[in-house]
Write a protein that holds these residues in place. Structure first.
Motif, PDB file in Angstrom:
ATOM      1  N   LEU A 369       0.828  -1.202   0.000  1.00 26.77           N
ATOM      2  CA  LEU A 369       0.000   0.000   0.000  1.00 26.77           C
ATOM      3  C   LEU A 369       0.864   1.255   0.000  1.00 26.77           C
ATOM      4  CD1 LEU A 369      -2.799   1.342   0.207  1.00 26.77           C
ATOM      5  CD2 LEU A 369      -2.591   1.162   2.702  1.00 26.77           C
ATOM      6  N   PHE A 370       1.941   1.224   0.751  1.00 24.70           N
ATOM      7  CA  PHE A 370       2.819   2.392   0.835  1.00 24.70           C
ATOM      8  C   PHE A 370       3.561   2.647  -0.475  1.00 24.70           C
ATOM      9  CE2 PHE A 370       7.097   4.088   1.776  1.00 24.70           C
ATOM     10  CZ  PHE A 370       6.742   5.332   2.277  1.00 24.70           C
ATOM     11  N   LEU A 371       3.980   1.571  -1.156  1.00 25.87           N
ATOM     12  CA  LEU A 371       4.795   1.721  -2.352  1.00 25.87           C
ATOM     13  C   LEU A 371       3.973   1.765  -3.638  1.00 25.87           C
ATOM     14  CD1 LEU A 371       7.729  -0.693  -1.400  1.00 25.87           C
ATOM     15  CD2 LEU A 371       7.759   1.802  -1.401  1.00 25.87           C
ATOM     16  N   LEU A 372       2.889   1.010  -3.697  1.00 26.29           N
ATOM     17  CA  LEU A 372       2.074   0.972  -4.909  1.00 26.29           C
ATOM     18  C   LEU A 372       0.871   1.898  -4.847  1.00 26.29           C
ATOM     19  CD1 LEU A 372       2.066  -2.857  -5.741  1.00 26.29           C
ATOM     20  CD2 LEU A 372       3.599  -1.065  -6.593  1.00 26.29           C
ATOM     21  N   GLY A 373       0.452   2.261  -3.657  1.00 25.30           N
ATOM     22  CA  GLY A 373      -0.677   3.166  -3.531  1.00 25.30           C
ATOM     23  C   GLY A 373      -0.295   4.594  -3.857  1.00 25.30           C
ATOM     24  N   ARG A 374      -1.260   5.339  -4.334  1.00 20.61           N
ATOM     25  CA  ARG A 374      -1.054   6.744  -4.701  1.00 20.61           C
ATOM     26  C   ARG A 374      -2.186   7.581  -4.112  1.00 20.61           C
ATOM     27  NH1 ARG A 374       2.567   7.195  -9.143  1.00 20.61           N
ATOM     28  NH2 ARG A 374       3.205   5.157  -9.937  1.00 20.61           N
ATOM     29  N   TRP A 375      -1.866   8.830  -3.852  1.00 18.51           N
ATOM     30  CA  TRP A 375      -2.872   9.726  -3.300  1.00 18.51           C
ATOM     31  C   TRP A 375      -4.003   9.940  -4.281  1.00 18.51           C
ATOM     32  CZ3 TRP A 375      -4.496  11.110   1.165  1.00 18.51           C
ATOM     33  CH2 TRP A 375      -5.330  12.219   1.302  1.00 18.51           C
ATOM     34  N   SER A 376      -3.721   9.793  -5.576  1.00 14.25           N
ATOM     35  CA  SER A 376      -4.778   9.952  -6.575  1.00 14.25           C
ATOM     36  C   SER A 376      -5.858   8.892  -6.418  1.00 14.25           C
ATOM     37  CB  SER A 376      -4.176   9.883  -7.980  1.00 14.25           C
ATOM     38  OG  SER A 376      -3.502   8.655  -8.188  1.00 14.25           O
ATOM     39  N   MET A 377      -5.536   7.743  -5.794  1.00 16.70           N
ATOM     40  CA  MET A 377      -6.574   6.752  -5.523  1.00 16.70           C
ATOM     41  C   MET A 377      -7.610   7.301  -4.554  1.00 16.70           C
ATOM     42  SD  MET A 377      -4.478   3.175  -5.168  1.00 16.70           S
ATOM     43  CE  MET A 377      -3.587   2.454  -6.548  1.00 16.70           C
ATOM     44  N   VAL A 378      -7.140   8.005  -3.542  1.00 16.04           N
ATOM     45  CA  VAL A 378      -8.072   8.584  -2.561  1.00 16.04           C
ATOM     46  C   VAL A 378      -8.955   9.633  -3.224  1.00 16.04           C
ATOM     47  CG1 VAL A 378      -8.236   9.824  -0.373  1.00 16.04           C
ATOM     48  CG2 VAL A 378      -6.442   8.100  -0.698  1.00 16.04           C
ATOM     49  N   THR A 379      -8.340  10.506  -3.995  1.00 13.27           N
ATOM     50  CA  THR A 379      -9.141  11.526  -4.687  1.00 13.27           C
ATOM     51  C   THR A 379     -10.071  10.889  -5.712  1.00 13.27           C
ATOM     52  OG1 THR A 379      -7.364  11.840  -6.313  1.00 13.27           O
ATOM     53  CG2 THR A 379      -7.342  13.235  -4.348  1.00 13.27           C
ATOM     54  N   GLY A 380      -9.626   9.786  -6.320  1.00 14.05           N
ATOM     55  CA  GLY A 380     -10.502   9.091  -7.259  1.00 14.05           C
ATOM     56  C   GLY A 380     -11.723   8.514  -6.584  1.00 14.05           C
ATOM     57  N   TRP A 381     -11.550   7.943  -5.394  1.00 18.55           N
ATOM     58  CA  TRP A 381     -12.707   7.421  -4.654  1.00 18.55           C
ATOM     59  C   TRP A 381     -13.621   8.551  -4.194  1.00 18.55           C
ATOM     60  CZ3 TRP A 381     -14.620   2.831  -4.767  1.00 18.55           C
ATOM     61  CH2 TRP A 381     -13.815   1.718  -4.998  1.00 18.55           C
ATOM     62  N   ILE A 382     -13.028   9.673  -3.828  1.00 21.84           N
ATOM     63  CA  ILE A 382     -13.854  10.815  -3.428  1.00 21.84           C
ATOM     64  C   ILE A 382     -14.702  11.297  -4.598  1.00 21.84           C
ATOM     65  CG2 ILE A 382     -13.790  13.214  -2.650  1.00 21.84           C
ATOM     66  CD1 ILE A 382     -11.310  12.520  -1.030  1.00 21.84           C
ATOM     67  N   ASP A 383     -14.085  11.381  -5.775  1.00 24.53           N
ATOM     68  CA  ASP A 383     -14.844  11.802  -6.954  1.00 24.53           C
ATOM     69  C   ASP A 383     -15.904  10.779  -7.340  1.00 24.53           C
ATOM     70  OD1 ASP A 383     -13.237  14.016  -7.034  1.00 24.53           O
ATOM     71  OD2 ASP A 383     -11.862  13.204  -8.550  1.00 24.53           O
ATOM     72  N   LEU A 384     -15.616   9.495  -7.095  1.00 24.44           N
ATOM     73  CA  LEU A 384     -16.569   8.454  -7.467  1.00 24.44           C
ATOM     74  C   LEU A 384     -17.748   8.377  -6.509  1.00 24.44           C
ATOM     75  CD1 LEU A 384     -17.197   6.053  -9.366  1.00 24.44           C
ATOM     76  CD2 LEU A 384     -15.909   4.607  -7.774  1.00 24.44           C
ATOM     77  N   LEU A 385     -17.480   8.474  -5.214  1.00 27.82           N
ATOM     78  CA  LEU A 385     -18.529   8.323  -4.216  1.00 27.82           C
ATOM     79  C   LEU A 385     -19.264   9.623  -3.925  1.00 27.82           C
ATOM     80  CD1 LEU A 385     -16.674   6.001  -1.666  1.00 27.82           C
ATOM     81  CD2 LEU A 385     -18.241   5.345  -3.508  1.00 27.82           C
ATOM     82  N   ALA A 386     -18.598  10.753  -4.076  1.00 31.24           N
ATOM     83  CA  ALA A 386     -19.238  12.046  -3.821  1.00 31.24           C
ATOM     84  C   ALA A 386     -18.973  12.965  -5.003  1.00 31.24           C
ATOM     85  CB  ALA A 386     -18.715  12.668  -2.526  1.00 31.24           C
ATOM     86  N   PRO A 387     -19.600  12.707  -6.148  1.00 29.89           N
ATOM     87  CA  PRO A 387     -19.330  13.541  -7.333  1.00 29.89           C
ATOM     88  C   PRO A 387     -19.820  14.962  -7.119  1.00 29.89           C
ATOM     89  CG  PRO A 387     -21.199  12.104  -7.716  1.00 29.89           C
ATOM     90  CD  PRO A 387     -20.625  11.689  -6.398  1.00 29.89           C
ATOM     91  N   LYS A 388     -19.068  15.900  -7.680  1.00 28.14           N
ATOM     92  CA  LYS A 388     -19.439  17.300  -7.579  1.00 28.14           C
ATOM     93  C   LYS A 388     -20.582  17.603  -8.543  1.00 28.14           C
ATOM     94  CE  LYS A 388     -14.759  18.737  -6.378  1.00 28.14           C
ATOM     95  NZ  LYS A 388     -13.620  19.593  -6.742  1.00 28.14           N
ATOM     96  N   HIS A 389     -21.509  18.459  -8.121  1.00 28.15           N
ATOM     97  CA  HIS A 389     -22.627  18.864  -8.965  1.00 28.15           C
ATOM     98  C   HIS A 389     -22.145  19.955  -9.908  1.00 28.15           C
ATOM     99  CE1 HIS A 389     -25.510  16.501  -6.677  1.00 28.15           C
ATOM    100  NE2 HIS A 389     -24.917  16.944  -5.586  1.00 28.15           N
ATOM    101  N   ARG A 390     -21.946  19.583 -11.161  1.00 28.68           N
ATOM    102  CA  ARG A 390     -21.450  20.543 -12.139  1.00 28.68           C
ATOM    103  C   ARG A 390     -22.582  21.426 -12.627  1.00 28.68           C
ATOM    104  NH1 ARG A 390     -17.608  16.669 -15.889  1.00 28.68           N
ATOM    105  NH2 ARG A 390     -16.218  15.978 -14.206  1.00 28.68           N
TER     106      ARG A 390
END
Length: 532
Positions: A369-390
């Motif tokens: 998780l430390f070496l293969l995980g990326r912070w973009s995964m967290v932001t990707g889940w945030i965008d997927l689960l709580a999409p912004k109302h455009r």
């Protein structure tokens, strides 16, 4: 065991007479010694007598660490499966290695959840034939260890081919990796189950039995681990060589060049260019390099420790003098193990080493998780689960809803014949702008197609039906012919004036696209000629 301290009619505490037990369970796992007419055996499990009570606590903590590690691996796997690749940078080498670590962790999680009975009876441990939990935990542990070694070997091989041999690994290497990375572990576990088997020999997790274990597991596993280490250090050696060569390269022509003289020749690369290329690869693959080193270290450490422990226990069975001091201490103290823990050192691996092995195996998922995980995964889940109302007006596409277009006052939509009135719902509206190819203004007719107002040239150019549109091209400017121009503007021709002969030209002579203007009589919009 010591004959002087054993009465002739019974086994001393804590040892038990084998006469009162059947031959069920893993009989070869018993620790027994013939004393006169009796056969006295150490109560099961052996770890309860050779280690302090804190050993069980340490083992349970390591199993819970494996649970946390598995959660980290599952997060990676689900992220790779659900999120787009630009968020995760997934790769089949990473996915397969993470799956292998999950299998290895299951070897510790299953006993933690099932809480199995380690012993078949008071002196006999359970085996895979008498305990389903033992079979499952042993299979997952061995398959996970095999797969982990194979996939770090393949990752090291892939990196070596890219850096040292300039080989671009592609689809063929991927299929070779899948067959090798999973095929060899399957063959390995089949050999283990047939020729060795598993049993409770070292804590609540089942391990391979001593019989044929070197031939069907430990030696092949260590051979692949050794090859992986050799490949990895060979890659490091090449990188060091390239770096040292770049220090002595004083060629001024390569100071600002990152590429060889021509792209299809790697041999023409100067030392500095080769160093830059190797540095870029390492910057992209340093996570994989660290994972290879960590997994190989854990597997080799575990293999060496367990082989040493297994060999020591087998030597005690054939040479009881090795454990004579410890047995004598237990008999003298009436079965109290605390004063005799120091005497148990020659027959078991010390507890800090065992704890280090268990924790290193349990936290491999956290390293992933430390070496293969990326912070973009967290932001990707945030965008997927709580999409912004455009905003609806952020972008208007061709198939946008009519209601949204009507609310946009900036569009050039013609709503009706009378300005300010909405079009009837039965009439299909269309977006017509002054620069649209389908727009027709009688004031801007082509010189080659004189038409009377109100007449249609074809169905794609409707006549002016009274809709008023601002005249964006009402003013004319003086035309200045370029110095090398071979054309001149022609004034509009009336319907009664004679028509000039049509101009013909060969598209091949002007290098134009043949068929672009096949019919010279077709209407050509001067503002739409450059539209793609």
């Amino acid at each position: 065991m010591s004959n002087a301290t054993v009465p002739a009619f019974q086994c001393p505490k804590p040892f038990l007479d084998r006469q009162g037990f059947t031959d069920g369970g893993f009989v070869e796992g018993r620790l027994c010694r013939d004393v006169g007419d009796l056969t006295c055996c150490l109560p099961c499990p052996m770890t309860d007598w050779a280690y302090p009570d804190s050993f069980e606590t340490m083992s349970m903590v390591a199993n819970w660490a494996a649970v946390v590690s598995t959660v980290a691996c599952l997060f990676l796997l689900v992220s790779w499966a659900v999120l787009p690749v630009d968020k995760t940078f997934r790769h089949y080498l990473s996915i397969s290695l993470t799956t292998a670590v999950v299998f290895m962790n299951l070897g510790f999680i299953i006993p933690l959840a099932a809480q199995p009975e380690q012993c078949y009876d008071a002196i006999t441990p359970n085996s895979m034939h008498t305990s389903g939990v033992c079979a499952a935990s042993g299979v997952f542990l061995i398959v996970g260890g095999w797969a982990g070694v194979m996939w770090v070997f393949l990752r090291a091989l892939s990196l070596h081919l890219q850096i040292c041999w300039q080989v671009v690994v592609g689809r063929n290497f991927m299929w070779f990796s899948q067959v090798t990375g999973w095929g060899i572990p399957i063959i390995g576990i089949v050999l283990v189950l047939i020729f060795s088997g598993t049993s409770f020999r070292f804590g609540a997790t089942c391990h391979i039995n001593h019989k044929n274990s070197l031939a069907d597991l430990w030696i092949p596993l260590l051979v692949f681990a050794g090859i992986t280490i050799i490949i990895q250090f060979a890659t490091f050696g090449y990188c060091i060589k390239v770096y040292l060569a770049s220090l002595s390269d004083n060629n001024a022509s390569t100071e600002g060049s990152n590429m060889p003289s021509y792209t299809n020749s790697i041999r023409t690369m100067t030392p500095k260019q080769a160093y830059r290329r190797v540095r870029r690869v390492i910057q992209l693959q340093w996570r994989g390099i660290m994972i290879v080193l960590i997994i190989i270290t854990d597997v080799v450490f575990f293999s060496v420790v367990f082989v040493f422990q297994d060999t020591t226990v087998e030597n005690v069975k054939h040479n009881p003098k090795i454990a004579s001091d410890w047995v004598t201490c237990l008999v003298i103290n009436g079965g109290d193990k605390v004063p005799c823990l120091d005497e148990a050192g020659p027959i078991v691996v010390n507890m800090p080493t065992v704890g280090a092995v268990l924790f290193l195996l349990a936290i491999n998922g956290l390293w992933l998780l430390f070496l293969l995980g990326r912070w973009s995964m967290v932001t990707g889940w945030i965008d997927l689960l709580a999409p912004k109302h455009r905003s609806k007006r952020e972008f208007v596409s061709v198939d946008a809803r009519l209601d949204d277009l009507k609310k946009d006052t900036r569009s050039y939509e013609m709503l009706s014949r009378d300005t300010g009135k909405e079009m009837d719902e039965s009439v299909t509206p269309s977006l017509v702008t002054p620069i649209s190819p389908t727009y027709h203004n009688p004031a801007m007719r082509s010189p080659r197609s004189p038409m009377a107002p109100g007449t249609d040239r074809d169905s794609s150019y409707p006549a002016n039906d009274g809709r008023r549109t601002p005249d964006y091209f009402g003013q004319t400017s003086r035309y200045h012919a370029p110095a090398r121009s071979f054309s001149s503007p022609r004034p509009p021709q009336s319907a009664s004036s004679p028509q000039p002969p049509p101009v013909t030209w060969d598209a091949r002579e002007t290098y134009a696209r043949v068929g672009a203007f096949a019919d010279n009589n077709d209407y050509v919009n001067p503002l739409g000629m450059n539209r793609i």
